[in-house]
Design an enzyme around this catalytic site. Sequence first.
Site, PDB file in Angstrom:
ATOM      1  N   CYS A 601      -0.771 -13.427   2.839  1.00 23.67           N
ATOM      2  CA  CYS A 601       0.142 -12.285   2.819  1.00 23.67           C
ATOM      3  C   CYS A 601       0.614 -11.997   1.407  1.00 23.67           C
ATOM      4  O   CYS A 601       1.205 -10.948   1.146  1.00 23.67           O
ATOM      5  CB  CYS A 601       1.327 -12.532   3.752  1.00 23.67           C
ATOM      6  SG  CYS A 601       1.254 -11.465   5.198  1.00 23.67           S
ATOM      7  N   ASP A 684       2.854 -10.784  15.595  1.00 25.78           N
ATOM      8  CA  ASP A 684       3.540  -9.515  15.808  1.00 25.78           C
ATOM      9  C   ASP A 684       3.812  -9.302  17.294  1.00 25.78           C
ATOM     10  O   ASP A 684       4.893  -8.831  17.687  1.00 25.78           O
ATOM     11  CB  ASP A 684       2.692  -8.355  15.275  1.00 25.78           C
ATOM     12  CG  ASP A 684       2.658  -8.309  13.756  1.00 25.78           C
ATOM     13  OD1 ASP A 684       3.584  -8.869  13.135  1.00 25.78           O
ATOM     14  OD2 ASP A 684       1.724  -7.722  13.196  1.00 25.78           O
ATOM     15  N   ASP A 822       8.522 -11.238  13.052  1.00 26.80           N
ATOM     16  CA  ASP A 822       7.913 -12.406  12.411  1.00 26.80           C
ATOM     17  C   ASP A 822       8.076 -12.251  10.903  1.00 26.80           C
ATOM     18  O   ASP A 822       8.024 -11.149  10.362  1.00 26.80           O
ATOM     19  CB  ASP A 822       6.450 -12.589  12.808  1.00 26.80           C
ATOM     20  CG  ASP A 822       5.561 -11.429  12.405  1.00 26.80           C
ATOM     21  OD1 ASP A 822       6.071 -10.285  12.360  1.00 26.80           O
ATOM     22  OD2 ASP A 822       4.361 -11.640  12.161  1.00 26.80           O
TER      23      ASP A 822
END
Length: 942
Positions: A601, A684, A822
């Site tokens: 990420c 998610d 999240d």
Amino acid sequence: SPPLTRTRMSMSTTPAPRRTAVPPAGALSLLRDGHLQGYAPLILLSVGAAGAVTAAIAYRFSPPLTGPPSHTRPGPVGATIDFLRARMEVACLQLREIGNTGGSLLRWPETQYHIWSLMGLETNRRKEYYANLRAGVEELEAGVPHVDTGSAGGAAEERTRKLMMEAKEAPALKTLVLIGGGHTHAFVIKMAAMKPIPGVRVVLITRDVMTPYSGMLPGHVAGMYTRDECHIDLVRLAEFAGATMIHAEAIGIDRINKVVHLNKGQPPVPYDVLSIDIGCTPATGGLDAKTKGITKVKPIDGFAARWDALLEKVLLADANRPFHVIVVGGGAGGVELALSMAARIRNELGKIGKPSAHVQFSLVTRGATILSSHNARVQETFKRILGKERGIAIRYNCEVVAAEEQKGEGRKALVCKGGQRVPYDECIWCTSASAAGWLRDTGLDLDPSGFVQVNEFLQSTNDADVFAAGDCANMKAYPRPKAGVFAVRAGPPLNSNLRARLAGEDLSPYEPQSSFLGLIGTGDEAKCVGSKGSLCIEGEYLWKLKDWIDRKWMADYTTALAKKKKAMMDMMAGSRDTPKVAKGAKALAILREAVMRCGGCGSKVGGSILSKVMKRLKAEQKASIAKREEILLGLDSPDDCAMVALPEGPPGKFALVHTVDFFRSFISDPYILGKVAANHALSDCHAMGADTVSALAICVVPYASSEVMEDVLYRMMAGACEVLKESNCTLVGGHTCEGPELALGFSVNGVVEKKKALKKGGMSEGESLILTKPIGTGTLFAANMRCEAHGRDISAALQEMITSNKKAGEILTEHGATSCTDVTGFGVLGHLHEMTQASAMGAEITLESVPVLNGAVECIQRGIYSSLHEDNARLRKVIEIEPQLRQKEKYALLFDPQTAGGLLASVPRSKSGQCIKDLRAAGYHSACTIGVVRKGGIIKII
């Protein structure tokens, strides 16, 4: 003899007080003080006028014996002075040993030759010591003078640059698999970075992420080294080399299909050329050491942790009752370990004010003497040190055949072959080695003890594509003892022959040395014994020499890696032409950053860029975006999942949810990448409380041979499928393509009851904010790219990242959570800001309550941040925080982008306590309340 300028540390990671390094006296001062007056005629005779002049020069220009080092001497002059000073001091040491005959006048030449060789090493040590003292440098340079480290410079650097570019651009055609991270393989892995092999994928299979250096283990036991100081971090080394590291244990080899089988159900690993370096374990002669409370020294990688537990047990033992500690094994390893254990235990007992007389030490050996492979003078020296000086009893001719409980006495006893019983409370097993059992099922030629038989090329005698080295191998033509020095020396020839086999070239024969210099410690820095052939020599400087050799060798695989990695990246960056349009500091900074961008990420497009694009789409492309009444949550919502009404439409009870995630790899093992990527994409839906139904995969695989591409894609999807199955989510298809880097993502579909769907909006004042996982993955993996993270911290982070959020989402829903998300790329504060904006509320975060991953704070302290951190940190303008808290590392971690992070939810305060208990019971051990929801729209950090 000069002490090494460094910090001594105990077995814990707490530094001991620094000792002031006092430079030693020069040769003339030794004469002046009367220490060598008896040798004066010999000195003058052997050194002569030239020696006297050089001694005077060294004495005249050497730094003062006390006070700060001199920084003003010119380099060449200073280097000359350092050499002269060191050489004269070593000449004095050598003259002390002029009468050392090795026990016989016939052996005097051999003994003096060994002393001369040893003194050459000591000269080099002192030269480096004086150079460091003068420059104010404490860190030792990597590399040992008498071991080829494969370092490159000058023209070799240019060749390395070309190889690096070729290796980066060339598709992987063959796979070299290394089983085990022993001393020999450590060299092979390092050289895969220093001299890359274009077209070859290097895969390391290792049971443990930290591999110990056997030469420093006794020093660790004695409290002279921390665990990190005497272990090679294989995660860091593999990252340095660009190798794929698979954290698993090999359990078999299918030589027909050329694959290695792994434990824990992991997919097998194919190979073109295979090498084995898995060490050995002490032979117990059928004795069930595991059930009888006996601690085996080997495999060494597990001994350090067991030693910690043993030490604690001894320290807590009743001082009014005898406590027997036994070491089984009369070789150098057993002797050195017994002395180190005794020194450490007595020292630790003294620190806590407890007597040590009740702790009784014994060394048990089946032979008629100890150190049978060393000369008689070494044997007698250690008999004196063990018995007279350290009070350690030696039991000869005692071959242990069993262990038994002594009823009524609360302790155990070793039973010897002749019926003799040796009582013990703790026993350390350090005997001759035995081989791993699974080798017997490989079909490889083995010696009678089960070790892999290899020829003079370190190649299996019945399989040309299998090599072996270190303790697990036996050279048929040149059998050698199981000693670390032979494993270290085997590194260069094994590396050369593996490369030759991969290239289809002729192999080079290797004959290991028949003897080696043994520097055997005594658990005391004031004494060490040197042994080689007829040589037996004692001295404090020998411990410093041993320490210097060991630390320099270790530096090549530990502390030096980050510097080498940076140099390699700079080399790669320098090999690219700078675009003509790159003008100004900003453009050049972008080019520099492009060399080392984060994956996971941390590779997301920044929130500020994404926000601008979305605003423009809504404003400028409004007419192009279709509107449908089935879309319940879409571009107008901050939620990570879209929500679509089922075909029956409103007022239907259920809705579809859609989400997608995708990122390039930041992990070398495709299997673990598959697990992390799937878990990340599913989160998610878990945050919304949805039931996941189906997933489509999006895969990018670097171009390579069909066999390599198949293996990479299979391992990646095998890991993903395991995680998808945990959430009862079916993989229904996907799309693959070739690309420059491995990347993986998923589009996930699910179903949720509309009234129960958890959105980012919905928080109410006074609710508790709960975080289910620790944060810090961004900075940790940024550090890992630079070879500056600890492997154990990376492994611990990956365990958190492959832990599903499914159960956490269910628990939060059960306890009345009103909103949830999240925590991923935008960090805790980024995602919390989305929640507060959607809920028209504010929040108050208690900084010290935020859980963080081990090693994350240390990375921030070193100024290591993820690529996305700076963009995330722009949010600080809307954060209210006291100036002193702004300097805290934890505050910086609130902006750290997470990959497969935990859930952040608002839960009614009355239910938060039980919610935390249930989360921890479900395996989310770091789950905790980090703050509270407030009015006002401001996020405040306290």
